[in-house]
Design a protein around this motif. Structure first.
Motif, PDB file in Angstrom:
ATOM      1  N   PHE A  81       1.485   0.416  -8.506  1.00 54.25           N
ATOM      2  CA  PHE A  81       0.026   0.367  -8.366  1.00 54.25           C
ATOM      3  C   PHE A  81      -0.506  -1.055  -8.429  1.00 54.25           C
ATOM      4  N   MET A  92      -0.730 -11.532 -14.446  1.00 54.17           N
ATOM      5  CA  MET A  92      -2.073 -10.931 -14.557  1.00 54.17           C
ATOM      6  C   MET A  92      -1.932  -9.415 -14.645  1.00 54.17           C
ATOM      7  N   LEU A  97      -5.994  -0.368 -12.982  1.00 50.50           N
ATOM      8  CA  LEU A  97      -5.022   0.119 -11.994  1.00 50.50           C
ATOM      9  C   LEU A  97      -3.795   0.753 -12.652  1.00 50.50           C
TER      10      LEU A  97
ATOM     11  N   TYR B  47      -0.268   1.711   0.014  1.00 51.63           N
ATOM     12  CA  TYR B  47      -0.555   1.530  -1.409  1.00 51.63           C
ATOM     13  C   TYR B  47      -1.694   2.446  -1.834  1.00 51.63           C
ATOM     14  N   HIS B  49      -3.179   2.099  -4.797  1.00 53.98           N
ATOM     15  CA  HIS B  49      -4.107   1.201  -5.483  1.00 53.98           C
ATOM     16  C   HIS B  49      -3.558  -0.221  -5.414  1.00 53.98           C
ATOM     17  N   GLY B  50      -4.426  -1.170  -5.642  1.00 55.28           N
ATOM     18  CA  GLY B  50      -3.980  -2.542  -5.884  1.00 55.28           C
ATOM     19  C   GLY B  50      -3.533  -3.304  -4.663  1.00 55.28           C
ATOM     20  N   PRO B  53      -4.879  -7.209  -5.025  1.00 59.08           N
ATOM     21  CA  PRO B  53      -4.085  -8.101  -5.877  1.00 59.08           C
ATOM     22  C   PRO B  53      -2.706  -8.403  -5.285  1.00 59.08           C
ATOM     23  N   LYS B  54      -2.074  -7.373  -4.683  1.00 59.91           N
ATOM     24  CA  LYS B  54      -0.728  -7.559  -4.132  1.00 59.91           C
ATOM     25  C   LYS B  54      -0.754  -8.523  -2.948  1.00 59.91           C
ATOM     26  N   ALA B  56      -2.943 -10.819  -2.423  1.00 60.70           N
ATOM     27  CA  ALA B  56      -3.223 -12.150  -2.980  1.00 60.70           C
ATOM     28  C   ALA B  56      -1.937 -12.790  -3.496  1.00 60.70           C
ATOM     29  N   GLN B  57      -1.098 -11.953  -4.135  1.00 64.49           N
ATOM     30  CA  GLN B  57       0.191 -12.479  -4.618  1.00 64.49           C
ATOM     31  C   GLN B  57       1.065 -12.903  -3.440  1.00 64.49           C
ATOM     32  N   PHE B  60       0.025 -16.235  -2.198  1.00 57.49           N
ATOM     33  CA  PHE B  60       0.483 -17.299  -3.107  1.00 57.49           C
ATOM     34  C   PHE B  60       1.946 -17.616  -2.831  1.00 57.49           C
ATOM     35  N   ASN B  76     -10.780  -7.319  -7.929  1.00 59.68           N
ATOM     36  CA  ASN B  76      -9.465  -7.587  -8.518  1.00 59.68           C
ATOM     37  C   ASN B  76      -8.739  -8.690  -7.764  1.00 59.68           C
ATOM     38  N   ALA B  79     -10.003 -12.143  -8.435  1.00 58.10           N
ATOM     39  CA  ALA B  79      -9.526 -12.692  -9.711  1.00 58.10           C
ATOM     40  C   ALA B  79      -8.156 -13.335  -9.530  1.00 58.10           C
ATOM     41  N   VAL B  80      -7.296 -12.689  -8.720  1.00 58.91           N
ATOM     42  CA  VAL B  80      -5.963 -13.266  -8.461  1.00 58.91           C
ATOM     43  C   VAL B  80      -6.105 -14.529  -7.617  1.00 58.91           C
ATOM     44  N   LYS B  83      -6.954 -17.546  -9.518  1.00 57.20           N
ATOM     45  CA  LYS B  83      -5.791 -18.067 -10.251  1.00 57.20           C
ATOM     46  C   LYS B  83      -4.886 -18.883  -9.323  1.00 57.20           C
TER      47      LYS B  83
END
Lengths: 286, 112
Positions: A81, A92, A97, B47, B49-50, B53-54, B56-57, B60, B76, B79-80, B83
């Motif tokens: 997730f 992080m 989630l 996915y 969820h998420g 963020p994934k 964004a990773q 990076f 979310n 926020a990533v 960073k």
């Protein structure tokens, strides 16, 4: 006996039926009504009682301790997730989630992700004449309804007799919260309306209940609007149509005033009697 | 500098993908080597969820310095992104990758 009141489509009358049926049945036997539509519980608007008990409900989430972390990447790779994200030498965590599966924590070689409690909502228990009412409400901003639903069902299991009638006002739809709310019940009442939208979502709900191997029946609400396709569908599929509630301005007026409808309208009460007879029949069969 | 684009395909003529988290591809243009490379991000469609963020990773790890996209990341993902230190330029959703790059050069995109 555990009965869930569910629906594919939202706004078909789950709460109307749950609150009225629970109060009506409590005239005959001990009943607990449990509102597990935790994202927007509203049965409580119709039930007056005294507060018996209140508790905060938590879920477990990982908490990163950076001192020992080797940045191996196990945690974010294993998270389905994406609640754990690694950016260089920073981990992080997105608590909303997280599904509390413990995988990141258990697979961390340096034990840098211990699980900690996070508040997600609140459970309250009210008592009124012959009726127990339990409601759980998810905190604003929380995304996971399932842990709160499952803990609320556990509260019912631990505090109420299996032999009493337990009614669960469930969330709408066919996704995880509905599965959690219905998976352990003996019977599911699917409430729908006689519109194309109502029929479409009823089909989805029926498919879901079939996969869960549930015993279920349909209550058709707002009968008189739309068309008869829902009735034809139930006949063709051999789905019991347990009650038919007419579309009525009087029902809407009573509902808007926060009143219980069966106490005002005999015609509505008759439909609850039909449901009660059906429930008794099932109990006899078991 | 590595410039990243959210895109529906893998070439300069591909349409931009207005979405961030569930963008189909991430294109990386290195303005020194003049090379355009692509990362297949279509797994994000599955996915639950998420996705933000994934993705964004992923950006990076692709060593992007700036992102050119349509609507921009949600809470979310933002926020990533903060960073990561990757700059975000939005407003290129209705363009091809080439047009988005030109708009970026002319300073027509909005920096978040």
């Amino acid at each position: 006996m555990k009965i869930a009141i569910a629906s594919g489509k939202g706004g078909t009358g789950k709460t109307t039926l749950a609150t009225n049926l629970a109060t009506y049945l409590s005239e005959f036997s001990k009943v607990v009504l449990c509102d597990i539509d935790v994202e927007e519980p509203n049965s409580g608007l119709f039930i007056e009682g005294n507060l018996e008990y209140r508790e905060a409900v938590y879920k477990m989430i990982p908490n990163w301790n950076e001192d020992e972390c080797s940045f191996c990447g196990n945690c974010h790779k294993v998270c389905n997730f994406h609640a754990v994200i690694r950016i260089g030498t920073d981990i992080m965590i997105f608590p909303e989630l997280c599904h509390s599966c413990y995988a990141c924590s258990e697979l961390c070689p340096t034990e840098s992700l211990p699980m900690v409690k996070k508040r997600i909502g609140e459970l309250v228990h009210y008592k009124s004449n012959g009726l127990d009412f339990v409601e759980s409400r998810l905190d604003i901003g929380e995304e996971q309804a399932v842990p709160l639903i499952s803990q609320t069902i556990n509260f019912i299991k631990n505090n109420f007799d299996d032999n009493m009638i337990q009614l669960f006002d469930s969330p709408p739809g066919t996704s995880c919260p509905v599965i959690e709310a219905t998976k352990d019940v003996d019977f599911v009442i699917l409430v729908t309306e006689p519109t194309p939208f109502g029929l479409n979502d009823l089909r989805l709900a029926v498919e879901t209940m079939k996969m869960l191997h549930k015993n279920y029946g349909v209550v058709l609400n707002r009968y008189g609007i739309g068309n008869d396709d829902v009735i034809r569908y139930c006949e063709a599929e051999n789905i019991p149509l347990i009650a038919l509630i007419n579309n009525s301005r009087d029902i809407a007026l009573a509902y808007s005033a926060g009143k219980l409808i069966f106490q005002e309208l005999p015609e509505f009460k008759k439909q609850l009697m039909n449901i009660r007879s059906y429930i008794i029949e099932i109990l006899m069969d078991n | 500098m590595n410039l990243a684009f959210t895109a529906k395909g893998t070439t300069w003529d591909s349409n931009m993908d207005t979405r961030f988290g569930r963008t189909e591809y991430l294109l990386i243009y290195n303005d020194i080597s003049k090379e355009l490379s692509s990362y297949d991000n279509r797994e994000s469609a599955n996915y639950a969820h998420g996705a933000g963020p994934k993705t964004a990773q992923n950006l990076f790890e692709l060593k992007a310095d700036a992102l050119i996209t349509g609507n921009g990341p949600g809470g979310n993902a933002a926020a990533v992104m903060e960073k990561t230190g990757i700059d975000i330029y939005i407003g290129a959703g209705a363009k091809t990758v080439k047009e988005a790059y030109e708009a970026f050069q002319k300073g027509e995109l909005i920096k978040v």
